[in-house]
Each structure stands twice: as structure tokens, then as C-alpha cells.
Design a protein around this motif. Structure first.
Motif, mmCIF file in Angstrom:
data_model
loop_
_atom_site.group_PDB
_atom_site.id
_atom_site.type_symbol
_atom_site.label_atom_id
_atom_site.label_comp_id
_atom_site.label_asym_id
_atom_site.label_seq_id
_atom_site.Cartn_x
_atom_site.Cartn_y
_atom_site.Cartn_z
ATOM 1 N N GLU A 179 2.133 -11.698 -10.741
ATOM 2 C CA GLU A 179 0.966 -10.900 -10.377
ATOM 3 C C GLU A 179 0.133 -11.640 -9.358
ATOM 4 O O GLU A 179 0.132 -12.863 -9.333
ATOM 5 N N GLY A 180 -0.612 -10.904 -8.556
ATOM 6 C CA GLY A 180 -1.509 -11.555 -7.609
ATOM 7 C C GLY A 180 -2.158 -10.545 -6.705
ATOM 8 O O GLY A 180 -2.052 -9.340 -6.918
ATOM 9 N N PRO A 181 -2.871 -11.058 -5.683
ATOM 10 C CA PRO A 181 -3.534 -10.150 -4.758
ATOM 11 C C PRO A 181 -2.516 -9.329 -3.965
ATOM 12 O O PRO A 181 -1.495 -9.847 -3.538
ATOM 13 N N CYS A 182 -2.815 -8.073 -3.788
ATOM 14 C CA CYS A 182 -1.917 -7.183 -3.048
ATOM 15 C C CYS A 182 -1.976 -7.527 -1.559
ATOM 16 O O CYS A 182 -3.064 -7.666 -1.000
ATOM 17 N N PRO A 183 -0.820 -7.683 -0.894
ATOM 18 C CA PRO A 183 -0.819 -8.035 0.529
ATOM 19 C C PRO A 183 -1.369 -6.914 1.410
ATOM 20 O O PRO A 183 -1.708 -7.149 2.562
ATOM 21 N N VAL A 184 -1.483 -5.716 0.870
ATOM 22 C CA VAL A 184 -1.982 -4.599 1.678
ATOM 23 C C VAL A 184 -3.463 -4.331 1.408
ATOM 24 O O VAL A 184 -4.282 -4.295 2.310
ATOM 25 N N CYS A 185 -3.835 -4.183 0.129
ATOM 26 C CA CYS A 185 -5.230 -3.820 -0.163
ATOM 27 C C CYS A 185 -6.041 -5.022 -0.644
ATOM 28 O O CYS A 185 -7.256 -4.950 -0.727
ATOM 29 N N GLY A 186 -5.361 -6.116 -0.975
ATOM 30 C CA GLY A 186 -6.084 -7.305 -1.414
ATOM 31 C C GLY A 186 -6.572 -7.230 -2.842
ATOM 32 O O GLY A 186 -7.207 -8.153 -3.340
ATOM 33 N N CYS A 234 1.895 -1.703 -6.747
ATOM 34 C CA CYS A 234 0.447 -1.937 -6.615
ATOM 35 C C CYS A 234 -0.257 -0.733 -7.201
ATOM 36 O O CYS A 234 -0.064 0.394 -6.764
ATOM 37 N N ARG A 235 -1.084 -1.004 -8.216
ATOM 38 C CA ARG A 235 -1.750 0.094 -8.915
ATOM 39 C C ARG A 235 -2.893 0.681 -8.104
ATOM 40 O O ARG A 235 -3.326 1.798 -8.361
ATOM 41 N N ILE A 236 -3.397 -0.097 -7.139
ATOM 42 C CA ILE A 236 -4.478 0.451 -6.309
ATOM 43 C C ILE A 236 -3.883 1.290 -5.180
ATOM 44 O O ILE A 236 -4.288 2.421 -4.947
ATOM 45 N N CYS A 237 -2.897 0.714 -4.488
ATOM 46 C CA CYS A 237 -2.244 1.453 -3.400
ATOM 47 C C CYS A 237 -1.403 2.601 -3.941
ATOM 48 O O CYS A 237 -1.041 3.513 -3.201
ATOM 49 N N ASP A 238 -1.086 2.521 -5.241
ATOM 50 C CA ASP A 238 -0.239 3.527 -5.862
ATOM 51 C C ASP A 238 1.103 3.603 -5.127
ATOM 52 O O ASP A 238 1.548 4.665 -4.711
ATOM 53 N N ASP A 239 1.697 2.435 -4.934
ATOM 54 C CA ASP A 239 2.956 2.359 -4.208
ATOM 55 C C ASP A 239 3.847 1.340 -4.914
ATOM 56 O O ASP A 239 3.348 0.442 -5.605
ATOM 57 N N GLY A 240 5.133 1.495 -4.756
ATOM 58 C CA GLY A 240 6.043 0.541 -5.384
ATOM 59 C C GLY A 240 7.478 0.854 -5.029
ATOM 60 O O GLY A 240 7.758 1.862 -4.372
ATOM 61 N N LEU A 285 9.343 -2.767 -0.210
ATOM 62 C CA LEU A 285 8.281 -3.774 -0.076
ATOM 63 C C LEU A 285 8.047 -4.115 1.389
ATOM 64 O O LEU A 285 6.907 -4.263 1.834
ATOM 65 N N VAL A 286 9.151 -4.220 2.150
ATOM 66 C CA VAL A 286 9.019 -4.505 3.582
ATOM 67 C C VAL A 286 8.279 -3.358 4.272
ATOM 68 O O VAL A 286 7.343 -3.581 5.054
ATOM 69 N N GLN A 287 8.657 -2.141 3.946
ATOM 70 C CA GLN A 287 7.993 -0.975 4.552
ATOM 71 C C GLN A 287 6.508 -0.952 4.183
ATOM 72 O O GLN A 287 5.656 -0.610 4.989
ATOM 73 N N PHE A 288 6.240 -1.331 2.931
ATOM 74 C CA PHE A 288 4.876 -1.327 2.409
ATOM 75 C C PHE A 288 4.007 -2.345 3.147
ATOM 76 O O PHE A 288 2.919 -2.015 3.642
ATOM 77 N N VAL A 289 4.519 -3.565 3.275
ATOM 78 C CA VAL A 289 3.703 -4.627 3.875
ATOM 79 C C VAL A 289 3.626 -4.486 5.397
ATOM 80 O O VAL A 289 2.564 -4.664 5.994
ATOM 81 N N LEU A 290 4.736 -4.151 6.018
ATOM 82 C CA LEU A 290 4.747 -4.076 7.482
ATOM 83 C C LEU A 290 4.389 -2.690 8.000
ATOM 84 O O LEU A 290 4.324 -2.482 9.212
ATOM 85 N N VAL A 298 -1.348 2.459 11.251
ATOM 86 C CA VAL A 298 -0.948 2.729 9.870
ATOM 87 C C VAL A 298 -1.619 1.735 8.928
ATOM 88 O O VAL A 298 -2.132 2.100 7.867
ATOM 89 N N VAL A 299 -1.653 0.470 9.368
ATOM 90 C CA VAL A 299 -2.276 -0.569 8.533
ATOM 91 C C VAL A 299 -3.741 -0.224 8.271
ATOM 92 O O VAL A 299 -4.222 -0.300 7.142
ATOM 93 N N ALA A 300 -4.436 0.206 9.333
ATOM 94 C CA ALA A 300 -5.860 0.530 9.201
ATOM 95 C C ALA A 300 -6.058 1.709 8.254
ATOM 96 O O ALA A 300 -6.960 1.697 7.412
ATOM 97 N N ARG A 301 -5.203 2.717 8.394
ATOM 98 C CA ARG A 301 -5.315 3.899 7.555
ATOM 99 C C ARG A 301 -5.115 3.525 6.080
ATOM 100 O O ARG A 301 -5.860 3.937 5.208
ATOM 101 N N ARG A 302 -4.097 2.709 5.865
ATOM 102 C CA ARG A 302 -3.804 2.280 4.493
ATOM 103 C C ARG A 302 -4.951 1.478 3.892
ATOM 104 O O ARG A 302 -5.289 1.629 2.737
ATOM 105 N N LYS A 303 -5.501 0.621 4.739
ATOM 106 C CA LYS A 303 -6.569 -0.239 4.259
ATOM 107 C C LYS A 303 -7.754 0.614 3.812
ATOM 108 O O LYS A 303 -8.337 0.379 2.753
ATOM 109 N N ALA A 304 -8.089 1.614 4.635
ATOM 110 C CA ALA A 304 -9.213 2.488 4.303
ATOM 111 C C ALA A 304 -8.939 3.216 2.991
ATOM 112 O O ALA A 304 -9.815 3.320 2.126
ATOM 113 N N LYS A 305 -7.723 3.671 2.813
ATOM 114 C CA LYS A 305 -7.342 4.400 1.602
ATOM 115 C C LYS A 305 -7.448 3.483 0.380
ATOM 116 O O LYS A 305 -7.998 3.857 -0.659
#
Ligand SMILES: [Zn+2]
Length: 386
Positions: free
Chosen positions: A38-45, A61-67, A73-78, A101-108
Motif C-alpha cells: 500500500e502507499g500513495p497513489c502515483p496518479v492522485c497521491g 486505487c480506491r480514489i481514482c476508482d481504477d485498477g 497500471l502502465v496505462q493508468f500512470v502514463l 489526460v493527466v490534468a483531467r485525471r488529477k482534477a477528477k
């Protein structure tokens, strides 16, 4: 969308262990938690909401609701598509994330985190409201079965009954049960103690259900399915906190002017020390539980319990500024190493914030394997038969 030509590479990509994929993506700060990391999510932190299960080869990731798996995982992070993820893992191109895409995800993700915090805050406010309702409904404990319960445990109050201890004759044991939500498991006589924060406000109540038939004994709690213990065979706890206990203590005596505070976890332990009459001028406060007395501990790699306070935990309990000597009572019946580390952490925190240059904190340990209240009860019994 992948085409037959990718099949070989797809297999190759899927064969890469997901932890290796994570390492290649530069995902850091993961800690082992049971079968997962477990640890900080590389996308939402988000902290402790991101996990990887190496055995199953899946992340979530329970916040990003992705897995999904390593390719996911590569698609998720990059923030790239499947083909680019494949290229990244077995291959060719240098894949950079798409900034839009990164910015959009971050906002979400930030919106989801904000929502989670608001829900948490609302639940906390509701719990505090409940606690105050229980407190206001309760009667003074003096002269009630609550006083008898404590007396049977060798606890009484030389300087008068504490106004922080009250009683309810038929108080519901409200607890979550799967499929039913929070329901009353049973009802019965209950000691209600005020958990007061640093400002003296009641934000929690500590509840102890006890047995009127067996003086000094806690009540046997029966679950909605009739069971007396949890899956591990541990009896359902007869003590429960409602509200927000963080930073709170149960004040069994007023603060006074001695500058000395003696604190155990529970009302019985702290009350035993008080009834012994060793330091009559000291303030006797119960810390509710070890975690509350210690506050958050620093995580030091390779050490299970660091014993060092995490000073970023701003809401952790610490003694009032007038206290220059703080004694924590260590009960011998719990896990000694963990207990000691937690108590040290709490003392270190107190020393750090104390305005007294000669602040002293120490641990008074009960005899090995014993709990101070058990010892006290033995003493009282012996004195009674002498
Ligand atoms: Zn996330």
C-alpha cells in the motif's frame, strides 16, 4: 484493437511481475500490508488508498476508482492507451504521458478526495453529536450501579465522585452488523465517561457495559446472531467509544496545581492508581486507549514500533501546559514492546511541546503479565480478609 501481431508481446508483457512494472514506473513509498503493498497513489497521491497485490498481479486505487493488471497500471500512470503501454513494457517507444489526460485525471481524483474528506467530516460531526446526546441523557454516576461496579474493582475517589462519570440504566449497545447497519445488539446498565479535548469540550463518550449480577464484571456482549465472540474467538468488547476521541482524556480529578499528571489507558487502571493514594495532589486522567496516548508514531524503515512521535499529527493528545511531570501507567497484560513504544512516543511528544525546560516523563509499569487494576483488586481482597 491489439491485433494478432501483438499477441507475442502481450504475453511477454503479462509475464512481467506487477511489482517490477511498478518499479519501472517509479512508483515509490509502498509498504507491505498483509498480502498487499500500500502507499500513495502515483496518479492522485491519495495516501493508503493505492494498493498492489503481487500474487494476483493486480493494482487498485480506491480514489481514482481504477485498477487492473500490469499493462493497465502502465496505462493508468502514463495516461496512455493499450498499444503504448505494450510498447512501454516490451519495448520500443519512449512513452510520455499525455499532459491533458493527466490534468483531467488529477482534477477528477482531487474532487473525489475532497468528497471523501467531506463525508468523513460529516460522519465525525454526527458521531460527536451522538456522543453529546448520550452524555446529556446520562445521570450522575454517584450512588448508582456505576459506583458499585468501580468499587467492586477497587476503585473509589478519595476527593469525591468525578463529574465526568455518569450512568445510564438501559443503554443500547449500538454497533455495526453486516447486512443490518448500525443496530442495538443489546441493552443494559452502562457507565458513561466524558472524553474531553484540550479545550475541555466533550467530543466523545466512553461506554462500559457491566453485569449487575456479578459485581465488578463487564457485561457479556451478545451479537445479533447470538455469538459471544468474533471470528478469532475474542469476546465482543464491553467497552466502546462513541464520538471523536482524538486528543481527549477522561478527567477523573481536576487539574490541580501540582504539575503532576498520572495517566493510564482505562478508567479502572487510572482509578486504581488514584485509589492507592500515592500522589494525592496529582491529576489523574485516563487516556482512553494507547493509540490516543501515543498519537501517530513515526514510521522508521526496518523498525516495527519506532517509539518516536510523528509531530505532524497535530490533533494528538498532549498534557496541558501546566503539567511538568507526566507518568504513564504501563499495564503488563498487553503486548509489552508495542505498548512501551506507544507510551514513549506519547511522552516524547509531551516533552517536545512542554514549556517546562525540566519537563519529566516516565513510565510506571505494573508487574509483568498483570494489569494494575487486577493487582489492585488482589490487594483490596487481601486487605479485606486480613
Ligand atoms: Zn489514485
Amino acid at each position: 484493437m491489439t491485433g494478432l501481431a501483438d499477441d507475442g508481446r502481450r504475453h511477454e508483457a503479462k509475464a512481467i511481475p506487477i511489482m517490477e512494472v511498478a518499479a519501472r514506473l517509479g512508483i515509490e513509498g509502498l509498504r507491505r500490508a498483509g498480502l498487499e503493498f500500500e502507499g500513495p497513489c502515483p496518479v492522485c497521491g491519495g495516501r493508503d488508498r493505492f494498493s498492489i497485490n503481487p500474487n494476483r498481479g493486480l493494482f487498485n486505487c480506491r480514489i481514482c476508482d481504477d485498477g487492473g493488471d500490469g499493462l493497465k497500471l502502465v496505462q493508468f500512470v502514463l495516461a496512455c492507451d493499450f498499444v503504448k503501454a505494450l510498447d512501454y513494457l516490451v519495448g520500443k517507444a519512449d512513452v510520455a504521458p499525455d499532459p491533458a489526460v493527466v490534468a483531467r485525471r488529477k482534477a477528477k481524483a482531487e474532487a473525489a478526495e475532497r468528497q471523501r474528506r467531506e463525508a468523513e467530516e460529516a460522519a465525525r460531526a454526527r458521531a460527536i453529536r451522538d456522543a453529546r446526546e448520550i452524555w446529556h441523557a446520562a445521570l450522575t454516576g454517584e450512588g448508582t450501579p456505576a459506583e458499585e461496579y468501580l468499587a467492586a474493582r477497587g476503585v473509589w475517589f478519595p476527593n469525591g465522585w468525578p463529574p465526568t462519570l455518569r450512568f445510564l440504566p438501559d443503554h443500547p449497545y449500538m454497533k455495526f452488523w453486516p447486512g443490518r447497519g448500525t443496530v442495538a445488539w443489546m441493552r443494559g446498565p452502562c457507565m458513561i465517561a466524558a472524553g474531553q479535548n484540550a479545550q475541555g469540550r466533550i467530543t466523545a463518550v466512553h461506554q462500559t457495559w457491566f453485569d449487575l449480577e456479578r459485581p465488578g464484571r463487564k457485561a457479556q456482549i451478545i451479537a445479533p446472531d447470538g455469538s459471544l465472540s468474533d471470528a478469532k474467538g475474542k469476546a465482543w468488547p464491553a467497552k466502546m467509544v462513541r464520538g471523536s476521541k482524538k486528543g481527549c482524556a477522561i478527567r477523573l480529578t481536576p487539574l490541580g496545581t501540582s504539575g503532576v499528571m498520572i495517566m493510564g489507558e482505562g478508567i479502572e487502571t487510572t482509578g486504581s492508581a488514584l485509589a492507592e493514594g500515592i500522589r494525592p495532589a496529582a491529576a489523574f486522567w485516563a487516556g482512553i486507549d494507547l493509540g490516543n496516548m501515543s498519537g501517530r508514531m513515526l514510521k522508521v524503515p526496518g523498525i516495527r514500533w519506532s517509539g518516536q512521535p510523528d509531530l505532524e499529527d497535530a490533533d494528538a493528545w498532549r498534557p496541558p501546559e501546566c503539567i511538568s511531570q507526566l507518568v504513564f501507567i504501563q499495564d503488563g497484560d498487553s503486548h509489552p514492546k508495542a505498548t512501551r513504544a506507544k507510551l514513549l512516543s506519547g511522552l516524547e511528544r509531551a516533552a517536545h511541546y512542554s514549556p517546562h525546560p525540566d519537563f519529566k516523563g516516565w513510565i510506571a509499569a505494573a508487574a509483568e503479565g498483570a494489569d494494575l487494576n487486577d493487582m489492585r483488586m488482589k490487594e483490596v481482597k487481601n486487605a479485606g480478609t486480613a
